[in-house]
Design an enzyme around this catalytic site. Structure first.
Site, PDB file in Angstrom:
ATOM      1  N   HIS A 192       0.808  -1.219   0.000  1.00  0.00           N
ATOM      2  CA  HIS A 192       0.000   0.000   0.000  1.00  0.00           C
ATOM      3  C   HIS A 192       0.843   1.273   0.000  1.00  0.00           C
ATOM      4  CE1 HIS A 192      -4.062  -1.608   0.505  1.00  0.00           C
ATOM      5  NE2 HIS A 192      -3.533  -2.524   1.289  1.00  0.00           N
ATOM      6  N   HIS A 218      -4.004   1.209  -2.821  1.00  0.00           N
ATOM      7  CA  HIS A 218      -2.873   0.626  -3.548  1.00  0.00           C
ATOM      8  C   HIS A 218      -2.346   1.612  -4.591  1.00  0.00           C
ATOM      9  CE1 HIS A 218      -4.047  -3.267  -1.917  1.00  0.00           C
ATOM     10  NE2 HIS A 218      -2.916  -3.740  -2.399  1.00  0.00           N
ATOM     11  N   HIS A 258      -1.634   2.739  -8.030  1.00  0.00           N
ATOM     12  CA  HIS A 258      -2.294   2.266  -9.241  1.00  0.00           C
ATOM     13  C   HIS A 258      -2.394   3.352 -10.302  1.00  0.00           C
ATOM     14  CE1 HIS A 258      -5.559   4.406  -7.239  1.00  0.00           C
ATOM     15  NE2 HIS A 258      -6.218   4.400  -8.385  1.00  0.00           N
ATOM     16  N   GLN A 279      -4.661   3.983 -14.328  1.00  0.00           N
ATOM     17  CA  GLN A 279      -5.839   3.566 -15.076  1.00  0.00           C
ATOM     18  C   GLN A 279      -5.578   3.699 -16.568  1.00  0.00           C
ATOM     19  OE1 GLN A 279      -9.653   5.098 -13.502  1.00  0.00           O
ATOM     20  NE2 GLN A 279      -8.394   6.143 -11.976  1.00  0.00           N
TER      21      GLN A 279
END
Length: 87
Positions: free
Chosen positions: A24, A75, A77, A79
């Site tokens: 995380h 987390h 991340h 897209q």
């Protein structure tokens, strides 16, 4: 009604979330060279898939880091947004 800047279209396209790490607290900057290589390989393969997908004309990769950037997941991340239009 829409104006000269805004376009209205039915919902379509591809939306994918890419989780970079199980940690995380990781960021792209703290990932190992191997982990970054894996992220870039997945990104390359997904972009190639989007390029072959019927009706997808434009794909944008977005890096989300922290609430300030609009991140809603803990987390690290990014897209991918595959859209049927480019405007």
């Amino acid at each position: 009604t829409t104006g000269p800047v805004h376009t209205e279209a039915e919902a379509s396209g591809i939306h994918e979330v890419l989780v970079y790490s199980r940690d995380h607290h990781a960021t792209l900057a703290t990932l190992t060279d191997q982990q970054i290589g894996n992220v870039m390989d997945v990104l390359r393969r997904r972009l190639a898939e989007h390029a072959q997908a019927p009706g997808i004309r434009y794909t944008q990769a977005i890096v989300n880091h922290g609430r300030e950037s609009g991140a809603s997941l803990a987390h690290p991340h990014g897209q991918l947004l595959g859209m049927p239009f480019a405007k």
